[in-house]
Design a protein around this motif. Sequence first.
Motif, short mmCIF file in Angstrom:
data_model
loop_
_atom_site.label_atom_id
_atom_site.label_comp_id
_atom_site.label_asym_id
_atom_site.label_seq_id
_atom_site.Cartn_x
_atom_site.Cartn_y
_atom_site.Cartn_z
N ALA A 1 -2.56 -3.88 5.99
CA ALA A 1 -3.06 -2.53 6.27
C ALA A 1 -2.98 -1.66 5.01
CB ALA A 1 -2.26 -1.91 7.41
N MET A 2 -1.88 -1.79 4.27
CA MET A 2 -1.73 -1.00 3.04
C MET A 2 -2.80 -1.36 2.03
SD MET A 2 -0.48 -1.45 -0.33
CE MET A 2 0.71 -2.77 -0.25
N ILE A 3 -3.07 -2.66 1.88
CA ILE A 3 -4.10 -3.09 0.93
C ILE A 3 -5.47 -2.58 1.35
CG2 ILE A 3 -5.30 -5.12 0.02
CD1 ILE A 3 -2.64 -6.63 0.23
N THR A 4 -5.77 -2.62 2.64
CA THR A 4 -7.06 -2.15 3.13
C THR A 4 -7.23 -0.66 2.88
OG1 THR A 4 -7.06 -3.85 4.85
CG2 THR A 4 -8.54 -1.98 5.16
N PHE A 217 4.13 -2.69 -2.40
CA PHE A 217 4.61 -3.76 -1.52
C PHE A 217 6.10 -3.56 -1.21
CE2 PHE A 217 0.89 -5.49 -3.61
CZ PHE A 217 0.22 -6.08 -2.56
N ILE A 218 6.88 -3.09 -2.19
CA ILE A 218 8.28 -2.79 -1.92
C ILE A 218 8.39 -1.67 -0.89
CG2 ILE A 218 10.41 -1.89 -2.95
CD1 ILE A 218 9.62 -3.27 -5.55
N ALA A 219 7.52 -0.67 -1.01
CA ALA A 219 7.53 0.43 -0.04
C ALA A 219 7.23 -0.08 1.37
CB ALA A 219 6.49 1.49 -0.45
N MET A 220 6.28 -1.00 1.48
CA MET A 220 5.96 -1.56 2.80
C MET A 220 7.11 -2.41 3.34
SD MET A 220 3.10 -0.31 3.66
CE MET A 220 3.69 1.16 2.80
#
Length: 244
Positions: A1-4, A217-220
């Motif tokens: 979802a973050m990447i999108t 990615f660390i945040a996710m």
Amino acid sequence: AMITVRATVTPQLAPPVVEGIDRAQVLSLLWSVWPFPVLVLGVLGGIFGGFFTPTEAGAVGAFLAATVALLRRSLTRKALAEAIRQTTLATSSIFFLSIGAVMFTRFMGLSGVPRALTDMMLSVSDNQIVIILMIAALFVILGMVIDSIGLILLTLPILLPVLEAADINLIWFGIICIKLLEIGLVTPPVGLNLYVLHSALSGEVKLRDIISGTTWFIAMDIVTLFILIAFPAISLFLPSLMAQ
């Protein structure tokens, strides 16, 4: 979802692919990666099928990898010698860590540090969530400078009395611990996965760019960690079915 979301907000991060590819190229690419599904299905299929244990799966995976390399004619004497050398170095490192951890655990038991740490943490709060958050902060900090195996061997003998005294479900903590170790693998300066990726890219991407790219990615991972801590049922749902 973050990447999108990021690709939608900033399209230049993931520009559209304009290069076409025909069926022959697709088949050629699929044929070039056939060893990967063979290894995954052979190892995981054997574990879930009950044919061998996870420990034995390591030997099965090594045998399959050697067979694939032999079939692809890439198993040369030089490659085999290098594989043996790297395996020896890795195994020796683990043994030294294990020996040190055993000595460290006995020293901790004699010194009374685990009991003192338990009393100290419980004096702050006896709430399970608060204790897990304190342990998580400790793991995140230590994970920046200690590798995963070393972190487990050094911390769990000390933390186990704390977990037992607070009546924390060890399955729940184990899953949280795995997530914390995953965060440690991508946090500098000893983020092993950062160096693996840098090596796989043959230095085409600078290490500092890889490190900065992992921030989201660390945040996710941290968001996922908080969700696992806030809702233990997510981690305990499947084990609860097995208990029935």
